[in-house]
Design a protein around this motif. Structure first.
Motif, PDB file in Angstrom:
ATOM      1  N   THR A 175       1.018  -1.369  -0.018  1.00 35.65           N
ATOM      2  CA  THR A 175      -0.023   0.001   0.113  1.00 35.65           C
ATOM      3  C   THR A 175       0.923   1.299  -0.109  1.00 35.65           C
ATOM      4  O   THR A 175       0.670   2.199  -0.789  1.00 35.65           O
ATOM      5  CB  THR A 175      -1.019  -0.139   1.312  1.00 35.65           C
ATOM      6  N   TYR A 176       2.013   1.168   0.794  1.00 33.71           N
ATOM      7  CA  TYR A 176       2.874   2.239   0.953  1.00 33.71           C
ATOM      8  C   TYR A 176       3.593   2.589  -0.345  1.00 33.71           C
ATOM      9  O   TYR A 176       3.552   3.710  -0.865  1.00 33.71           O
ATOM     10  CB  TYR A 176       3.764   2.072   1.996  1.00 33.71           C
ATOM     11  N   ILE A 235       2.769   1.566  -3.416  1.00 37.38           N
ATOM     12  CA  ILE A 235       1.683   2.227  -4.609  1.00 37.38           C
ATOM     13  C   ILE A 235       1.335   3.396  -4.508  1.00 37.38           C
ATOM     14  O   ILE A 235       1.250   4.136  -5.502  1.00 37.38           O
ATOM     15  CB  ILE A 235       0.481   1.232  -4.184  1.00 37.38           C
ATOM     16  N   ARG A 236       1.289   4.031  -3.201  1.00 37.34           N
ATOM     17  CA  ARG A 236       0.933   5.495  -3.024  1.00 37.34           C
ATOM     18  C   ARG A 236       1.988   6.376  -2.956  1.00 37.34           C
ATOM     19  O   ARG A 236       1.698   7.405  -3.640  1.00 37.34           O
ATOM     20  CB  ARG A 236       0.382   5.621  -1.494  1.00 37.34           C
ATOM     21  N   TYR A 237       3.217   5.983  -2.755  1.00 34.24           N
ATOM     22  CA  TYR A 237       4.139   6.947  -2.800  1.00 34.24           C
ATOM     23  C   TYR A 237       5.531   6.657  -3.763  1.00 34.24           C
ATOM     24  O   TYR A 237       6.315   7.682  -3.782  1.00 34.24           O
ATOM     25  CB  TYR A 237       4.696   6.785  -1.484  1.00 34.24           C
ATOM     26  N   SER A 238       5.678   5.573  -4.229  1.00 36.09           N
ATOM     27  CA  SER A 238       6.695   5.158  -5.065  1.00 36.09           C
ATOM     28  C   SER A 238       6.633   4.414  -6.150  1.00 36.09           C
ATOM     29  O   SER A 238       7.585   4.363  -7.288  1.00 36.09           O
ATOM     30  CB  SER A 238       7.896   4.667  -4.354  1.00 36.09           C
ATOM     31  N   ARG A 261       4.955   0.270  -8.128  1.00 24.47           N
ATOM     32  CA  ARG A 261       4.638  -0.943  -8.003  1.00 24.47           C
ATOM     33  C   ARG A 261       5.901  -2.004  -8.084  1.00 24.47           C
ATOM     34  O   ARG A 261       5.497  -3.468  -8.355  1.00 24.47           O
ATOM     35  CB  ARG A 261       3.560  -0.903  -8.947  1.00 24.47           C
TER      36      ARG A 261
END
Length: 68
Positions: free
Chosen positions: A34-35, A37-40, A42
């Motif tokens: 999740t982190y 995907i949101r910030y850096s 896949r």
């Protein structure tokens, strides 16, 4: 649930067979995915060492990463 004391400055420090259940590691994998995907992105490179617990932990982590 994984004890908060297991989270150290240099990483997670716990007794694998006693404190790192499959459920805990799957949840860690989901949280990490999740982190990412949101910030850096896949893409993640995942490795392991030669400890007896490594295959179990690796499998559970991948399960959590894919679930997210």
């Amino acid at each position: 649930m994984l004890a908060q004391s297991a989270f150290q400055k240099g990483g997670i420090c716990a007794f694998a067979e006693e404190e790192l259940t499959e459920e805990d590691v799957v949840l860690l994998g989901r949280a990490l995915a999740t982190y990412l995907i949101r910030y850096s992105g896949r893409i993640i490179c995942l490795g392991r060492d030669a400890r007896e617990s490594s295959p179990r932990i690796h499998t559970s982590l991948v399960k959590g990463l894919r679930a997210a």
